[in-house]
Scaffold this active site. Structure first.
Site, PDB file in Angstrom:
ATOM      1  N   ASP A  84      47.486 -74.423 -15.146  1.00  0.00           N
ATOM      2  CA  ASP A  84      47.018 -73.045 -15.074  1.00  0.00           C
ATOM      3  C   ASP A  84      45.601 -73.067 -15.627  1.00  0.00           C
ATOM      4  O   ASP A  84      45.391 -73.393 -16.802  1.00  0.00           O
ATOM      5  CB  ASP A  84      47.927 -72.161 -15.930  1.00  0.00           C
ATOM      6  CG  ASP A  84      47.470 -70.713 -16.026  1.00  0.00           C
ATOM      7  OD1 ASP A  84      46.334 -70.409 -15.602  1.00  0.00           O
ATOM      8  OD2 ASP A  84      48.240 -69.879 -16.542  1.00  0.00           O
ATOM      9  N   TYR A 125      38.049 -57.995  -8.959  1.00  0.00           N
ATOM     10  CA  TYR A 125      37.589 -59.170  -8.209  1.00  0.00           C
ATOM     11  C   TYR A 125      36.058 -59.179  -8.083  1.00  0.00           C
ATOM     12  O   TYR A 125      35.408 -60.218  -8.280  1.00  0.00           O
ATOM     13  CB  TYR A 125      38.241 -59.148  -6.828  1.00  0.00           C
ATOM     14  CG  TYR A 125      38.033 -60.382  -5.986  1.00  0.00           C
ATOM     15  CD1 TYR A 125      38.753 -61.555  -6.231  1.00  0.00           C
ATOM     16  CD2 TYR A 125      37.151 -60.372  -4.909  1.00  0.00           C
ATOM     17  CE1 TYR A 125      38.594 -62.675  -5.435  1.00  0.00           C
ATOM     18  CE2 TYR A 125      36.980 -61.486  -4.102  1.00  0.00           C
ATOM     19  CZ  TYR A 125      37.698 -62.645  -4.373  1.00  0.00           C
ATOM     20  OH  TYR A 125      37.530 -63.758  -3.583  1.00  0.00           O
ATOM     21  N   SER A 172      31.676 -64.780  -4.152  1.00  0.00           N
ATOM     22  CA  SER A 172      32.125 -64.062  -2.957  1.00  0.00           C
ATOM     23  C   SER A 172      31.118 -62.975  -2.625  1.00  0.00           C
ATOM     24  O   SER A 172      30.384 -62.504  -3.510  1.00  0.00           O
ATOM     25  CB  SER A 172      33.493 -63.418  -3.212  1.00  0.00           C
ATOM     26  OG  SER A 172      33.835 -62.492  -2.193  1.00  0.00           O
ATOM     27  N   THR A 184      33.877 -57.784 -10.040  1.00  0.00           N
ATOM     28  CA  THR A 184      33.309 -58.062 -11.356  1.00  0.00           C
ATOM     29  C   THR A 184      33.396 -59.545 -11.685  1.00  0.00           C
ATOM     30  O   THR A 184      32.429 -60.153 -12.173  1.00  0.00           O
ATOM     31  CB  THR A 184      34.023 -57.241 -12.433  1.00  0.00           C
ATOM     32  OG1 THR A 184      33.872 -55.851 -12.147  1.00  0.00           O
ATOM     33  CG2 THR A 184      33.467 -57.534 -13.816  1.00  0.00           C
ATOM     34  N   ALA A 185      34.551 -60.143 -11.402  1.00  0.00           N
ATOM     35  CA  ALA A 185      34.734 -61.569 -11.689  1.00  0.00           C
ATOM     36  C   ALA A 185      33.780 -62.421 -10.863  1.00  0.00           C
ATOM     37  O   ALA A 185      33.168 -63.371 -11.377  1.00  0.00           O
ATOM     38  CB  ALA A 185      36.176 -61.979 -11.415  1.00  0.00           C
ATOM     39  N   LYS A 186      33.628 -62.082  -9.590  1.00  0.00           N
ATOM     40  CA  LYS A 186      32.764 -62.885  -8.722  1.00  0.00           C
ATOM     41  C   LYS A 186      31.289 -62.708  -9.090  1.00  0.00           C
ATOM     42  O   LYS A 186      30.498 -63.665  -8.995  1.00  0.00           O
ATOM     43  CB  LYS A 186      33.008 -62.524  -7.258  1.00  0.00           C
ATOM     44  CG  LYS A 186      34.372 -62.960  -6.744  1.00  0.00           C
ATOM     45  CD  LYS A 186      34.622 -64.447  -6.946  1.00  0.00           C
ATOM     46  CE  LYS A 186      35.841 -64.948  -6.190  1.00  0.00           C
ATOM     47  NZ  LYS A 186      36.081 -66.388  -6.433  1.00  0.00           N
TER      48      LYS A 186
END
Length: 250
Positions: A60, A151, A139, A153-155
């Site tokens: 993980d 998503y 992305s 924000t993370a990218k």
């Protein structure tokens, strides 16, 4: 080329599997990392069947101890990694008023914490070798996408992570770049089509009609770009975000 060892996260299928197989075809030994080693068997078999060398690694990516153990296992079996492709990712899409804290945290943990942990575990080997390549999978959603505040924000965070790494590690011969795919036909996008209640074929046709090159992307498109960024010839390319989306991004 000097023998290189790569580790690719989220490599059991989709983009990660395509990248792992391409790097193996380029002559690298590859650690195929995903949530469990059993899930990596198909990718490993494809690599070894083509004459390459690979090992399945289960971890993980958000678990610090598991990531360190996976890198140690790769180092003991194939050699110390000097190429890292942070591809592991998940979706927990929802509009913000319906998004749970767990959905937010899960996406942040896999995309951002995971990339941090795997890169941190491998960078010591890169610094020792005086050579390294880091590729982070961003992305087009980094530009903002309805129903994907987590998503997106993370990218976007991965792009900042990339630029900071390029500045920190450049003096050690290590480059860091990000790939920002557009619509890529994978199991993940097929699941999106199912959630929208449309067929995969109709979903792809709709996206292709809005794309300048008039088609959707494939995992191989991303693998080609990753192959260049980790090559010897890309040593003067660092801190960049390359949109692989079939057209310009605003």
């Amino acid at each position: 080329m000097t023998e290189r060892i790569a580790v690719v996260s989220g490599a059991a299928r989709g983009i990660g599997a395509a990248v792992a197989q391409r790097l193996a075809a380029d002559g690298m030994k590859v650690g195929v990392l995903d949530l469990n080693a059993e899930a990596c068997a198909e990718t490993v078999a494809a690599i070894t069947g083509a004459g390459g060398q690979a090992v399945a690694l289960g971890a993980d990516v958000s678990d610090e101890a598991a990531v360190i153990a996976a890198v140690d296992e790769l180092t003991a079996t194939l050699g110390a990694p000097t190429v890292v492709v942070n591809n592991a990712g998940i979706l927990r899409d929802n509009l913000i008023f319906k998004m749970s804290v767990d959905d937010w945290d899960a996406v942040m943990n896999v995309h951002l914490r995971g990339a941090f942990l795997l890169t941190r575990a491998a960078q010591a080997h890169m610094v020792a070798a005086g050579w390294g390549r880091i590729v982070n999978m961003s992305s087009t959603s980094a530009l903002g996408n309805r129903g994907q505040v987590n998503y997106s924000t993370a990218k976007a965070g991965l792009q900042g992570f990339t630029k900071a790494l390029a500045k920190e590690l450049g003096k050690f011969g290590v480059t860091a770049n990000a790939i920002a795919p557009g619509f890529i036909a994978t199991d993940m996008t097929a699941a999106t089509a199912a959630r929208l209640g449309v067929s995969v074929e109709d979903f792809h046709a709709s996206v292709a009609a809005q794309t300048p090159v008039q088609r959707v992307g494939t995992p191989a498109d991303i693998a080609h770009t990753a192959s260049f960024l980790v090559s010897e010839g890309a040593g003067f390319v660092s801190g960049q975000v390359i949109y692989v989306a079939g057209g310009p991004m605003d």
